[in-house]
Motif scaffolding. Structure first.
Motif, PDB file in Angstrom:
ATOM      1  N   LEU A 149      -6.859   8.587   1.494  1.00  0.00           N
ATOM      2  CA  LEU A 149      -7.510   7.528   0.723  1.00  0.00           C
ATOM      3  C   LEU A 149      -8.440   8.120  -0.330  1.00  0.00           C
ATOM      4  O   LEU A 149      -8.463   7.672  -1.475  1.00  0.00           O
ATOM      5  CB  LEU A 149      -8.305   6.598   1.639  1.00  0.00           C
ATOM      6  N   GLY A 150      -9.211   9.133   0.033  1.00  0.00           N
ATOM      7  CA  GLY A 150     -10.115   9.750  -0.917  1.00  0.00           C
ATOM      8  C   GLY A 150      -9.408  10.366  -2.098  1.00  0.00           C
ATOM      9  O   GLY A 150      -9.985  10.513  -3.180  1.00  0.00           O
ATOM     10  N   MET A 151      -8.116  10.714  -1.921  1.00  0.00           N
ATOM     11  CA  MET A 151      -7.325  11.318  -2.988  1.00  0.00           C
ATOM     12  C   MET A 151      -6.354  10.317  -3.602  1.00  0.00           C
ATOM     13  O   MET A 151      -5.319  10.708  -4.152  1.00  0.00           O
ATOM     14  CB  MET A 151      -6.576  12.535  -2.459  1.00  0.00           C
ATOM     15  N   GLY A 152      -6.666   9.027  -3.499  1.00  0.00           N
ATOM     16  CA  GLY A 152      -5.825   8.015  -4.133  1.00  0.00           C
ATOM     17  C   GLY A 152      -4.475   7.831  -3.493  1.00  0.00           C
ATOM     18  O   GLY A 152      -3.538   7.341  -4.123  1.00  0.00           O
ATOM     19  N   ASN A 153      -4.326   8.246  -2.220  1.00  0.00           N
ATOM     20  CA  ASN A 153      -3.062   8.147  -1.487  1.00  0.00           C
ATOM     21  C   ASN A 153      -1.952   8.994  -2.106  1.00  0.00           C
ATOM     22  O   ASN A 153      -0.759   8.681  -1.959  1.00  0.00           O
ATOM     23  CB  ASN A 153      -2.602   6.692  -1.371  1.00  0.00           C
ATOM     24  N   ALA A 154      -2.324  10.068  -2.795  1.00  0.00           N
ATOM     25  CA  ALA A 154      -1.342  11.015  -3.324  1.00  0.00           C
ATOM     26  C   ALA A 154      -1.126  12.101  -2.276  1.00  0.00           C
ATOM     27  O   ALA A 154      -1.870  13.085  -2.236  1.00  0.00           O
ATOM     28  CB  ALA A 154      -1.836  11.614  -4.640  1.00  0.00           C
ATOM     29  N   HIS A 155      -0.120  11.929  -1.423  1.00  0.00           N
ATOM     30  CA  HIS A 155      -0.013  12.801  -0.250  1.00  0.00           C
ATOM     31  C   HIS A 155       1.417  13.203   0.111  1.00  0.00           C
ATOM     32  O   HIS A 155       1.608  13.995   1.023  1.00  0.00           O
ATOM     33  CB  HIS A 155      -0.659  12.111   0.952  1.00  0.00           C
ATOM     34  N   ALA A 156       2.426  12.677  -0.562  1.00  0.00           N
ATOM     35  CA  ALA A 156       3.810  12.973  -0.173  1.00  0.00           C
ATOM     36  C   ALA A 156       4.152  14.446  -0.349  1.00  0.00           C
ATOM     37  O   ALA A 156       4.966  14.993   0.402  1.00  0.00           O
ATOM     38  CB  ALA A 156       4.783  12.113  -0.982  1.00  0.00           C
ATOM     39  N   GLY A 187     -13.187   8.140   3.595  1.00  0.00           N
ATOM     40  CA  GLY A 187     -12.602   7.678   2.350  1.00  0.00           C
ATOM     41  C   GLY A 187     -13.147   6.314   1.971  1.00  0.00           C
ATOM     42  O   GLY A 187     -13.478   5.493   2.845  1.00  0.00           O
ATOM     43  N   PHE A 188     -13.257   6.071   0.668  1.00  0.00           N
ATOM     44  CA  PHE A 188     -13.826   4.820   0.173  1.00  0.00           C
ATOM     45  C   PHE A 188     -13.019   4.339  -1.022  1.00  0.00           C
ATOM     46  O   PHE A 188     -12.606   5.123  -1.882  1.00  0.00           O
ATOM     47  CB  PHE A 188     -15.283   5.035  -0.251  1.00  0.00           C
ATOM     48  N   ALA A 235     -11.588  12.809  -4.972  1.00  0.00           N
ATOM     49  CA  ALA A 235     -11.571  11.642  -5.846  1.00  0.00           C
ATOM     50  C   ALA A 235     -10.131  11.361  -6.234  1.00  0.00           C
ATOM     51  O   ALA A 235      -9.272  12.258  -6.199  1.00  0.00           O
ATOM     52  CB  ALA A 235     -12.428  11.866  -7.090  1.00  0.00           C
ATOM     53  N   GLY A 236      -9.868  10.117  -6.590  1.00  0.00           N
ATOM     54  CA  GLY A 236      -8.514   9.755  -6.983  1.00  0.00           C
ATOM     55  C   GLY A 236      -8.471   8.382  -7.616  1.00  0.00           C
ATOM     56  O   GLY A 236      -9.493   7.686  -7.712  1.00  0.00           O
ATOM     57  N   VAL A 237      -7.300   7.997  -8.054  1.00  0.00           N
ATOM     58  CA  VAL A 237      -7.066   6.649  -8.587  1.00  0.00           C
ATOM     59  C   VAL A 237      -5.750   6.134  -8.013  1.00  0.00           C
ATOM     60  O   VAL A 237      -4.781   6.891  -7.834  1.00  0.00           O
ATOM     61  CB  VAL A 237      -7.020   6.628 -10.132  1.00  0.00           C
ATOM     62  N   THR A 238      -5.717   4.846  -7.734  1.00  0.00           N
ATOM     63  CA  THR A 238      -4.533   4.193  -7.196  1.00  0.00           C
ATOM     64  C   THR A 238      -4.518   2.746  -7.671  1.00  0.00           C
ATOM     65  O   THR A 238      -5.407   2.317  -8.416  1.00  0.00           O
ATOM     66  CB  THR A 238      -4.525   4.265  -5.649  1.00  0.00           C
ATOM     67  N   LEU A 255     -12.920   7.619  -3.533  1.00  0.00           N
ATOM     68  CA  LEU A 255     -13.798   8.753  -3.290  1.00  0.00           C
ATOM     69  C   LEU A 255     -13.685   9.156  -1.824  1.00  0.00           C
ATOM     70  O   LEU A 255     -13.331   8.337  -0.963  1.00  0.00           O
ATOM     71  CB  LEU A 255     -15.252   8.407  -3.620  1.00  0.00           C
ATOM     72  N   GLY A 256     -14.018  10.386  -1.547  1.00  0.00           N
ATOM     73  CA  GLY A 256     -13.979  10.821  -0.158  1.00  0.00           C
ATOM     74  C   GLY A 256     -14.637  12.171   0.027  1.00  0.00           C
ATOM     75  O   GLY A 256     -14.963  12.874  -0.937  1.00  0.00           O
TER      76      GLY A 256
END
Length: 358
Positions: free
Chosen positions: A41-48, A334-335, A301-304, A320-321
């Motif tokens: 979540l903290g990274m914008g759900n970029a995890h694949a 994560g936020f 940090a991230g954006v989604t 953010l996380g």
């Protein structure tokens, strides 16, 4: 894979027979979009293309192959100002003899303590019954999922895996559904970046709904008077979706590391409300980054939620996380704002705790 081929053929033709009698369910498995682990979540759900721990059972099952010792994790999240609760737990175990990794994951999203007032109204007097609280019962509306996963490191650069999924929906005493499908994933490391592909519900998710008409009491007559009928169960299906991911790790110094990741989720359900649409395909981007010091503390940090609509125009949801490692424990937070720049629907807070046995 050859040993599993007959089972996959049976599963495929069984799916075809069910689909012939089922209806399409858009957003049918969206309750799982919360995912696993607060780091994501903290990274914008970029995890694949990044996940390589026990959370990989959800993000990309091939990432499980990177686990070298047993891991367990628990996560709790709340949405809509605490109305909706979300819980996730998982365990992963490397298999020394086969060089593979197995894991089990559990997800539950639900709204609890819902008042059932069907019996609290006296229809003959057209007013509440006396001692109305005695006629009110409570129930939960919950969505649950179980993942049974296996992954293997085929070469130093290539890993693959699969997850068998069982879904259970329960709407109090009124209705419930069971569903099943299969996820597959691969990861490949190159000199430029780590790449990942995850295909969810590759066999197409089938759900079988049943309704307990007796739970509605004697309200069938009232439904009839309104020209309506009690709901009945039916079969649904959820189309496959694809997650494409890439991540890059850079060592700034011996102590300082930076990770960048980007994902694109592809859906084929003709979702026209949000994100980028190409015909019936919707593309949902995710971008995130992380900076860590000595693998002990990390900021993210991230954006989604790249959203476009006629009213608000184009908006994104920033995330953010942070993470903290203490001995064998890894604590992540994560936020995110649920509705982008507008927080009318509340914020999302996620806390997860992982324990590494070695």
């Amino acid at each position: 894979m050859i040993r599993f081929l007959p089972a996959l053929i049976v599963l495929f033709f069984g799916s075809v027979e069910v689909l012939a009698q089922a209806a399409a369910a858009k957003y049918g498995n969206d309750f799982l979009s919360t995912g696993s682990g607060a780091r994501a979540l903290g990274m914008g759900n970029a995890h694949a293309g990044l996940a390589s721990d026990v959370t990989s059972g959800y993000w990309n099952v091939a990432g499980l192959a990177g686990i070298t010792s047993p891991q367990i994790m628990y996560m709790h999240s709340e949405r809509f100002n605490g109305i909706v609760g979300y819980d996730y737990g998982a365990a992963a175990l490397p298999l020394k003899h086969t060089k593979g990794v197995v894991s089990v994951s559990f997800f539950r999203q639900g709204v609890d303590n819902i008042a059932n007032t069907l019996n609290a109204w006296d229809r003959e007097r057209d007013q509440p019954r006396g001692n109305v609280e005695d006629y009110i019962t409570r129930f939960s509306a919950a969505d649950m999922a179980f993942f049974f996963s296996y992954a293997m490191q085929r070469t130093n650069n290539f890993s693959f895996g699969a997850s068998a999924k069982v879904i259970h929906h329960k709407l109090g005493p009124f209705a419930q559904a069971w569903g099943y499908s299969l996820d597959v994933g691969v990861k490949y490391k190159t000199e430029i970046a780590d790449l990942g592909v995850s295909v969810r519900d590759i066999t197409t998710m089938q759900k079988m709904w049943t309704v307990d008409e007796s739970a509605f009491g004697d309200y069938e007559a009232q439904f009839d008077s309104l020209g309506a009928t009690l709901p009945t169960g039916q079969n649904e299906y959820v189309l496959p979706s694809v997650s494409l991911g890439a991540s890059k790790k850079l060592n700034i110094t011996n102590d300082l590391k930076v990770v960048a990741a980007v994902d694109a989720d592809l859906f084929f359900e003709n979702r026209q409300a949000y994100y980028i649409n190409v015909g019936r395909m919707s593309i949902e981007p995710h971008v995130g980054g992380e900076i860590s010091y000595r693998d002990l503390i990390a900021l993210r940090a991230g954006v989604t939620d790249f959203i476009t609509d006629p009213v608000s125009g184009f908006t994104v949801s920033p995330t953010l996380g942070m993470g903290l490692k203490v001995s064998r424990f890894v604590l992540d937070y994560g936020f995110a704002s649920f509705a982008g720049a507008s927080n009318d629907m509340g914020f999302t807070h996620r806390i997860s705790l992982r324990f590494d046995f070695n």
